[in-house]
Scaffold this motif. Sequence first.
Motif, short mmCIF file in Angstrom:
data_model
loop_
_atom_site.label_atom_id
_atom_site.label_comp_id
_atom_site.label_asym_id
_atom_site.label_seq_id
_atom_site.Cartn_x
_atom_site.Cartn_y
_atom_site.Cartn_z
N UNK A 142 0.86 -1.18 0.00
CA UNK A 142 0.00 0.00 0.00
C UNK A 142 0.90 1.23 0.00
N UNK A 143 0.70 2.09 -0.97
CA UNK A 143 1.50 3.30 -1.07
C UNK A 143 0.89 4.43 -0.25
N UNK A 144 1.67 5.49 -0.08
CA UNK A 144 1.16 6.72 0.53
C UNK A 144 0.36 7.54 -0.48
N UNK A 145 0.47 7.18 -1.75
CA UNK A 145 -0.21 7.89 -2.84
C UNK A 145 -1.73 7.83 -2.66
N UNK A 155 11.52 11.19 2.80
CA UNK A 155 10.26 11.07 2.07
C UNK A 155 10.08 9.62 1.61
N UNK A 156 8.84 9.18 1.53
CA UNK A 156 8.63 7.78 1.16
C UNK A 156 7.30 7.59 0.45
N UNK A 157 7.24 6.48 -0.31
CA UNK A 157 6.05 6.11 -1.07
C UNK A 157 5.35 4.89 -0.49
N UNK A 158 6.08 4.07 0.28
CA UNK A 158 5.45 2.91 0.90
C UNK A 158 4.74 3.32 2.17
N UNK A 159 3.52 2.86 2.30
CA UNK A 159 2.75 3.10 3.51
C UNK A 159 2.78 1.87 4.42
N UNK A 192 5.24 11.32 4.10
CA UNK A 192 4.43 10.60 3.12
C UNK A 192 4.17 11.47 1.89
N UNK A 193 4.25 10.85 0.72
CA UNK A 193 3.98 11.54 -0.54
C UNK A 193 2.58 11.16 -1.01
N UNK A 194 1.70 12.13 -1.08
CA UNK A 194 0.33 11.89 -1.54
C UNK A 194 0.25 11.87 -3.06
N UNK A 221 21.89 16.86 -0.52
CA UNK A 221 22.21 15.52 -0.02
C UNK A 221 21.11 14.55 -0.43
N UNK A 222 21.43 13.28 -0.38
CA UNK A 222 20.45 12.23 -0.69
C UNK A 222 19.37 12.24 0.39
N UNK A 223 18.11 12.20 -0.02
CA UNK A 223 17.01 12.29 0.95
C UNK A 223 16.67 10.95 1.59
N UNK A 224 17.02 9.84 0.89
CA UNK A 224 16.66 8.53 1.41
C UNK A 224 15.29 8.06 0.98
N UNK A 225 14.71 8.70 -0.05
CA UNK A 225 13.42 8.24 -0.56
C UNK A 225 13.53 6.77 -0.98
N UNK A 226 12.44 6.03 -0.83
CA UNK A 226 12.47 4.59 -1.10
C UNK A 226 12.32 4.29 -2.60
#
Length: 639
Positions: free
Chosen positions: A280-283, A507-511, A325-327, A452-457
């Motif tokens: 399930x994504x944060x989208x 920031x991330x896309x996985x919920x 979370x990224x909507x 810098x690298x944000x660490x997004x998944x």
Amino acid sequence: MKKVLLIIVFCIFFGRIVYLNIYKKDYYNNIYLEKTNRYVWGESAPRGRILDKNGVVLVDNKGYKSIMYTKIKGISVKDEVEVSYKLANILDIDVIDSTLKTFYLITHDNGKNLVSDEEYKLYDERKITSNDLIKLKYSRITSEMLDELDLLDKKAATIYDKMNKGYSYEKKVILKDIDDVIYSKIIESNIKGVSVEVLFERVYNYGNTLRDIFGNVSYIREEELNYYLDKGYSRNDLVGVSYLEKEYEDILKGTKDLYKVENDNTLKLIKEGKKGNDIYLTIDINVQKELESIIEKNILKAKCYKHTNYFSESYAIVGEPMTGSILALSGRKILDDKFVNVNTNIINNSYTVGSIVKMATVSTGYKYGIIDIGTSVIDGCVKLNLVPLKCSYKRLGKIDDLTAISKSSNYYQFMIAINSTGNKYKYDMKLDTNKNDFNKFRNTFKEYGLGSITGIDLPNEKKGITGSLYNSDLLLNLSIGQYDTYTPIELFQYVNTIASNGSRINPHLLNKYYKNNNIVNYEVISNEISLDKKYLYRIKDAMHLGVNSGTSRGYINKIYNGAGKTGTSETFIDTDNDGVMDTKTISIGFVGFAPYQDPKYSVVVLAPNIYEKLDKDYSKIYITRYISSAIMKFVFENE
């Protein structure tokens, strides 16, 4: 000494046991099973689905009965041609004309009659190469020769080509989505190397929306083969090869049924396969579709203005600043009058962002005691030795740290930059700078996520470009966002760090996903920046003032009590692809959040190269304002 050696030997021995029994367990277990018994895998298992935060299915699977070919080690060309004819007698397959010449050569004594004895002699004397011979043969195959091939020959040629494309160890798809009649015929024919399997393909329920972010699934690449074999995969398994499919391969992958071949050739189920886990994504797909629509509409609107020849794309991200979370995220580019996805540029491409960095610059001033809350100056211009006059966009009068951000004073940032070197400003002064002077700013910027690298998944994220030259003019430029470049996702982390009072969250896309019927939530990674909270509150107040009465008016409707900061930057681009940056363009952007004291939503908008910089200023192309205000209105009204 002997005791020490014994301890070292024991540690090495113990480490080797751990390595073999834990890390290489699956690999050696598979080898053992293959050597001691006969095992076969069942049909492929579907991957887990990809859903939005509300459970709407974005990426699904569809199964197709498909005819597969696996090359048997040592099989001859003659035998493979025989296989292709057997299949051609069963299958109704579209002929591919480009395969005919190769098949003609294979089935006509490798075209020996097409090359003269003299030419073969040249080859023997190494005056021409084997590639030269092949080219001669191909060039001498006439249309009349190909007309000798009947429909069966041509179908066999197409099938043979499919059998031999790609890596030799890969299973090749000969025909997909066959009916039950063909299925029965193939099984009855028992053709060497040919099987029927259910292949699962990804189905994208919202077309191209986020298609590049989802990524692709394919057969294991040669360079990654050992890595996957060590993890217990088979050579012919499908794996995620990019973006979310790759990032969450371990969750999404399914496992196939494993059968043991008994002495009477019957199959005994040893291990039952299972479908991969859904993620399930944060989208929020409704926000995503709305954001795409808003961007497209405003790109078209902006293109109606003069001097927008080099403008073609815009980016936006909407999310929840307190969680990362990224909507929704969208990069849309107009190409030949059609819109295409450039979503991955959000983590891969970087831009100069102008005054958006001024909160980080003021933070540098706070951090090094150059300014404090309420420090004021009279806005003006700076003139350094051998550097052109540098000013704010207009005279702003008496300003402090609040109004320096809300009214976007360049002069205030220049004073911070000059004072950070240990000097006091004097007209036409010579200002010596070094790498350490730049690092004072860059280190503070990085705490927020800029540079810098944000660490997004998502795999292979790139950070912006850090300038390698050091002089007084460039230090001043750095302080107003006109030197280093930053990616849109860096800006998202930056504004979220401010909104959350100093918590830098990746920031991330996985919920979440389910594992053994248990919910596994995404584990947020965060750290606190070193700036005192009182300064962060002050910066938020300044951004709030900017949205209400400063340069960011209209970017977030006042009823949402937002905060934000605009940015305008000048960039040179290469317009004729000759390697020379020959045309100056203007890029504009915005970062913000609302409500400013208890933020629910944050937004980033960028419009690179919005117009060509000429004598007249065309900055009243308000594309970023329209995008920001529209999407923030949408998320608040649809909570």
